[in-house]
Design a protein around this motif. Sequence first.
Motif, PDB file in Angstrom:
ATOM      1  N   ALA A   7       0.877  -1.114   0.037  1.00 28.79           N
ATOM      2  CA  ALA A   7      -0.113  -0.054   0.155  1.00 28.79           C
ATOM      3  C   ALA A   7       1.016   1.188  -0.098  1.00 28.79           C
ATOM      4  O   ALA A   7       2.154   1.002   0.477  1.00 28.79           O
ATOM      5  N   SER A   8       0.202   2.425  -0.334  1.00 27.05           N
ATOM      6  CA  SER A   8       1.054   3.726  -0.340  1.00 27.05           C
ATOM      7  C   SER A   8       0.206   4.857   0.006  1.00 27.05           C
ATOM      8  O   SER A   8      -1.160   4.869  -0.045  1.00 27.05           O
ATOM      9  N   TYR A   9       1.024   5.978   0.272  1.00 25.39           N
ATOM     10  CA  TYR A   9       0.408   7.094   0.779  1.00 25.39           C
ATOM     11  C   TYR A   9       0.986   8.381   0.044  1.00 25.39           C
ATOM     12  O   TYR A   9       2.181   8.441  -0.136  1.00 25.39           O
ATOM     13  N   MET A  55       0.039   6.443   7.695  1.00 24.07           N
ATOM     14  CA  MET A  55      -1.190   6.122   6.626  1.00 24.07           C
ATOM     15  C   MET A  55      -0.953   5.177   5.660  1.00 24.07           C
ATOM     16  O   MET A  55      -1.857   4.367   5.372  1.00 24.07           O
ATOM     17  N   ALA A  56       0.163   4.982   5.190  1.00 26.67           N
ATOM     18  CA  ALA A  56       0.559   3.682   4.255  1.00 26.67           C
ATOM     19  C   ALA A  56       0.309   2.431   4.928  1.00 26.67           C
ATOM     20  O   ALA A  56      -0.442   1.511   4.424  1.00 26.67           O
ATOM     21  N   LEU A  58      -1.598   1.690   7.710  1.00 24.21           N
ATOM     22  CA  LEU A  58      -3.030   1.595   8.157  1.00 24.21           C
ATOM     23  C   LEU A  58      -3.836   1.329   6.717  1.00 24.21           C
ATOM     24  O   LEU A  58      -4.899   0.418   6.609  1.00 24.21           O
ATOM     25  N   LYS A  59      -3.528   1.871   5.699  1.00 30.30           N
ATOM     26  CA  LYS A  59      -3.877   1.525   4.395  1.00 30.30           C
ATOM     27  C   LYS A  59      -3.879  -0.098   3.934  1.00 30.30           C
ATOM     28  O   LYS A  59      -4.707  -0.702   3.636  1.00 30.30           O
ATOM     29  N   GLY A  60      -2.670  -0.494   4.173  1.00 29.08           N
ATOM     30  CA  GLY A  60      -2.144  -1.794   3.889  1.00 29.08           C
ATOM     31  C   GLY A  60      -2.653  -2.574   4.869  1.00 29.08           C
ATOM     32  O   GLY A  60      -3.165  -3.944   4.499  1.00 29.08           O
ATOM     33  N   LEU A  61      -3.078  -2.237   6.170  1.00 24.81           N
ATOM     34  CA  LEU A  61      -3.728  -3.347   7.052  1.00 24.81           C
ATOM     35  C   LEU A  61      -5.209  -3.631   6.863  1.00 24.81           C
ATOM     36  O   LEU A  61      -5.788  -4.617   7.044  1.00 24.81           O
ATOM     37  N   HIS A  90       8.889   2.885  14.862  1.00 27.77           N
ATOM     38  CA  HIS A  90       8.324   3.074  16.092  1.00 27.77           C
ATOM     39  C   HIS A  90       7.265   3.831  16.148  1.00 27.77           C
ATOM     40  O   HIS A  90       6.275   3.472  16.689  1.00 27.77           O
ATOM     41  N   ALA A  91       7.337   4.982  15.374  1.00 22.79           N
ATOM     42  CA  ALA A  91       5.897   5.695  15.077  1.00 22.79           C
ATOM     43  C   ALA A  91       4.622   4.928  14.475  1.00 22.79           C
ATOM     44  O   ALA A  91       3.509   4.863  15.043  1.00 22.79           O
ATOM     45  N   VAL A  92       5.370   3.854  13.669  1.00 21.06           N
ATOM     46  CA  VAL A  92       4.327   3.125  13.165  1.00 21.06           C
ATOM     47  C   VAL A  92       3.737   2.020  14.121  1.00 21.06           C
ATOM     48  O   VAL A  92       2.660   1.571  14.216  1.00 21.06           O
ATOM     49  N   GLN A  93       4.741   1.328  14.748  1.00 23.85           N
ATOM     50  CA  GLN A  93       4.217   0.452  15.996  1.00 23.85           C
ATOM     51  C   GLN A  93       3.333   1.130  16.864  1.00 23.85           C
ATOM     52  O   GLN A  93       2.281   0.341  17.390  1.00 23.85           O
ATOM     53  N   HIS A  94       3.761   2.356  17.170  1.00 20.64           N
ATOM     54  CA  HIS A  94       2.708   2.963  18.046  1.00 20.64           C
ATOM     55  C   HIS A  94       1.356   3.346  17.288  1.00 20.64           C
ATOM     56  O   HIS A  94       0.351   2.937  18.134  1.00 20.64           O
ATOM     57  N   ALA A  95       1.211   3.351  16.155  1.00 23.43           N
ATOM     58  CA  ALA A  95       0.022   3.585  15.716  1.00 23.43           C
ATOM     59  C   ALA A  95      -0.983   2.570  15.356  1.00 23.43           C
ATOM     60  O   ALA A  95      -2.125   2.524  15.582  1.00 23.43           O
ATOM     61  N   ILE A  96      -0.091   1.364  14.825  1.00 16.21           N
ATOM     62  CA  ILE A  96      -0.732   0.146  14.678  1.00 16.21           C
ATOM     63  C   ILE A  96      -0.909  -0.587  15.948  1.00 16.21           C
ATOM     64  O   ILE A  96      -1.790  -1.728  15.896  1.00 16.21           O
TER      65      ILE A  96
END
Length: 314
Positions: A7-9, A55-56, A58-61, A90-96
């Motif tokens: 996925a992409s953003y 964002m990328a 979350l879209k992939g999830l 780490h920002a992605v880990q926190h978000a998901i």
Amino acid sequence: MFINTVASYLPEQVITNAYFEQLNGLTDEWIIERTGIRQRRKASSEENTNTMAVMASLKGLESLPYDKNEIDLIVGATYTPYDVIATVAHAVQHAINVPEIPVVSISSACSSLLNAIEIVQGYFAMNKAKRALVVVSEHNTAYNNEDDTKAGHLWGDGAAALFISKERLSDSDWEIKDVITGGAGTIGKAMEGVTLKPLERGLIMPYGKDVFINACTYMPKVSRQVLERNSLDISDISYIIPHQANLRITKNVAGTLQVPEEKMISNIQYLGNTGCAGCAIALDENKTKFQKGEKVVITVFGGGYSYGAMLLEV
């Protein structure tokens, strides 16, 4: 290894060449002739490397064929970090919200995508992980000096996420057949060709000719290496996705490899140079075009003279 989802953003703001003509007199024709770029995306004041990566991801999830809590490794890649301590990974880990798993980030210029995938390959080989998220994100305009008439017009922003498993999970998975990376830091203007010094002028390219020459040398060279290692010929390849640095480089690589230009996938014309995210964004943009059994080569070259190639089978 297998890619399960990509996925992409992209930021909404589009910057055309007309902006640079007003800013520093570089005409649309001049920029297109030298780079192929007609427009690029620019992150808003509320966006940064980390937000685009999130964002990328979350879209992939949304299309991930397994629960996010089965992700047991996150590898981030960028040379334009928002924060060099709490990294993009780490920002992605926190978000998901997937706690207590290995989380690392890498910077090897525009080759970072393939180095990140090699890190995943290593974790898989050591049985330390089975399902990984690789996220690549570049906020070039945060560092770029737009007044620089050599390189200020090249850069765009964007991010992409690849979810990768050790074993095949479905018939729609793409297989990562092989990855080769290397460093050519001992040649030419490797230490000066492209630099990003945040406390000085930012992201500049004072030796563009040297970068061009070596990109046109190493991308075909490593592409051939990955094919030879897998007993393949260039005629076996359906598409090549080169690093999105310059359309003239893409055409030069096509000529060296003796493949028709229609086999070369490019998005630099409308996205600019999106760094290590460019090839992954192109994968996402073209995923519905690829047919089962087709083979795709991604080939990259970056500042410091990092390089690599990856062989995929759809």
